[in-house]
Motif scaffolding. Structure first.
Motif, PDB file in Angstrom:
ATOM      1  N   ILE A   1       0.860  -1.309   0.072  1.00  0.00           N
ATOM      2  CA  ILE A   1      -0.405   0.170  -0.004  1.00  0.00           C
ATOM      3  C   ILE A   1       0.874   0.972  -0.133  1.00  0.00           C
ATOM      4  O   ILE A   1       0.640   2.256  -0.480  1.00  0.00           O
ATOM      5  CB  ILE A   1      -1.119  -0.020   1.348  1.00  0.00           C
ATOM      6  N   ARG A   2       1.823   1.419   0.544  1.00  0.00           N
ATOM      7  CA  ARG A   2       2.678   2.308   0.966  1.00  0.00           C
ATOM      8  C   ARG A   2       3.543   2.862  -0.389  1.00  0.00           C
ATOM      9  O   ARG A   2       3.956   3.313  -0.887  1.00  0.00           O
ATOM     10  CB  ARG A   2       4.131   2.098   1.831  1.00  0.00           C
TER      11      ARG A   2
ATOM     12  N   ARG B   1      -3.450  -0.042  -7.890  1.00  0.00           N
ATOM     13  CA  ARG B   1      -2.879  -0.086  -5.831  1.00  0.00           C
ATOM     14  C   ARG B   1      -3.604  -1.153  -5.209  1.00  0.00           C
ATOM     15  O   ARG B   1      -3.202  -1.951  -4.084  1.00  0.00           O
ATOM     16  CB  ARG B   1      -3.858   0.644  -5.573  1.00  0.00           C
TER      17      ARG B   1
ATOM     18  N   THR C   1      -2.213  -4.628  -4.042  1.00  0.00           N
ATOM     19  CA  THR C   1      -2.213  -5.541  -2.576  1.00  0.00           C
ATOM     20  C   THR C   1      -2.814  -6.395  -2.313  1.00  0.00           C
ATOM     21  O   THR C   1      -2.760  -6.968  -1.293  1.00  0.00           O
ATOM     22  CB  THR C   1      -3.482  -4.125  -1.728  1.00  0.00           C
TER      23      THR C   1
ATOM     24  N   THR D   1       2.410   1.692  -3.350  1.00  0.00           N
ATOM     25  CA  THR D   1       2.080   1.980  -4.477  1.00  0.00           C
ATOM     26  C   THR D   1       1.816   3.242  -4.780  1.00  0.00           C
ATOM     27  O   THR D   1      -0.436   4.172  -4.934  1.00  0.00           O
ATOM     28  CB  THR D   1       0.732   0.996  -4.869  1.00  0.00           C
ATOM     29  N   ARG D   2       1.176   3.829  -3.504  1.00  0.00           N
ATOM     30  CA  ARG D   2       0.599   5.368  -3.219  1.00  0.00           C
ATOM     31  C   ARG D   2       1.032   6.150  -4.388  1.00  0.00           C
ATOM     32  O   ARG D   2       2.255   6.907  -4.941  1.00  0.00           O
ATOM     33  CB  ARG D   2       1.413   6.332  -1.829  1.00  0.00           C
ATOM     34  N   GLY D   3       0.434   7.553  -4.796  1.00  0.00           N
ATOM     35  CA  GLY D   3       0.652   8.281  -5.769  1.00  0.00           C
ATOM     36  C   GLY D   3      -0.037   7.223  -7.921  1.00  0.00           C
ATOM     37  O   GLY D   3      -0.143   8.062  -8.247  1.00  0.00           O
TER      38      GLY D   3
END
Length: 101
Positions: free
Chosen positions: A60-61, A71, A75, A63-65
């Motif tokens: 999750i972190r 995402r 996940t 794939t931010r943005g």
């Protein structure tokens, strides 16, 4: 497909006596396991659980943005190794801490 299910059924029936052997109690001379032994076992299990939880959180972190679909895909893909680590931890706990005399 039917042949495979017949073979699996035959293997399950053949393995049935092994289930009784797996539940045999430890001999009395081994005594009770210490609290430290159990604490170590639960710590090992906890490490596997935490490592498994870290994988989707990292996905999750990382794939931010990015787009929502990407995402979600990353996940969901991270859930497979998470479950694998949980299962591995459970197997290690059972094999080396629960079923040891």
């Amino acid at each position: 497909m039917r042949r495979l299910s017949q073979r699996l059924s035959l293997a399950a029936v053949a393995a049935w006596p092994l289930l009784a052997a797996a539940t045999v109690r430890c001999p009395p001379e081994y005594g009770e396991k210490s609290a430290g032994f159990w604490a170590l076992g639960f710590c090992v299990l906890g490490v596997f659980v935490l490592l498994g939880l870290a994988i989707p959180i990292a996905a999750i972190r990382i794939t931010r943005g990015r787009r929502v679909a990407r995402r979600v895909a990353w996940t969901l893909a991270a859930c497979a190794p998470m479950l694998g680590l949980w299962l591995a931890g459970l197997l290690v706990f059972v094999e080396f801490f629960t079923l040891r005399c």
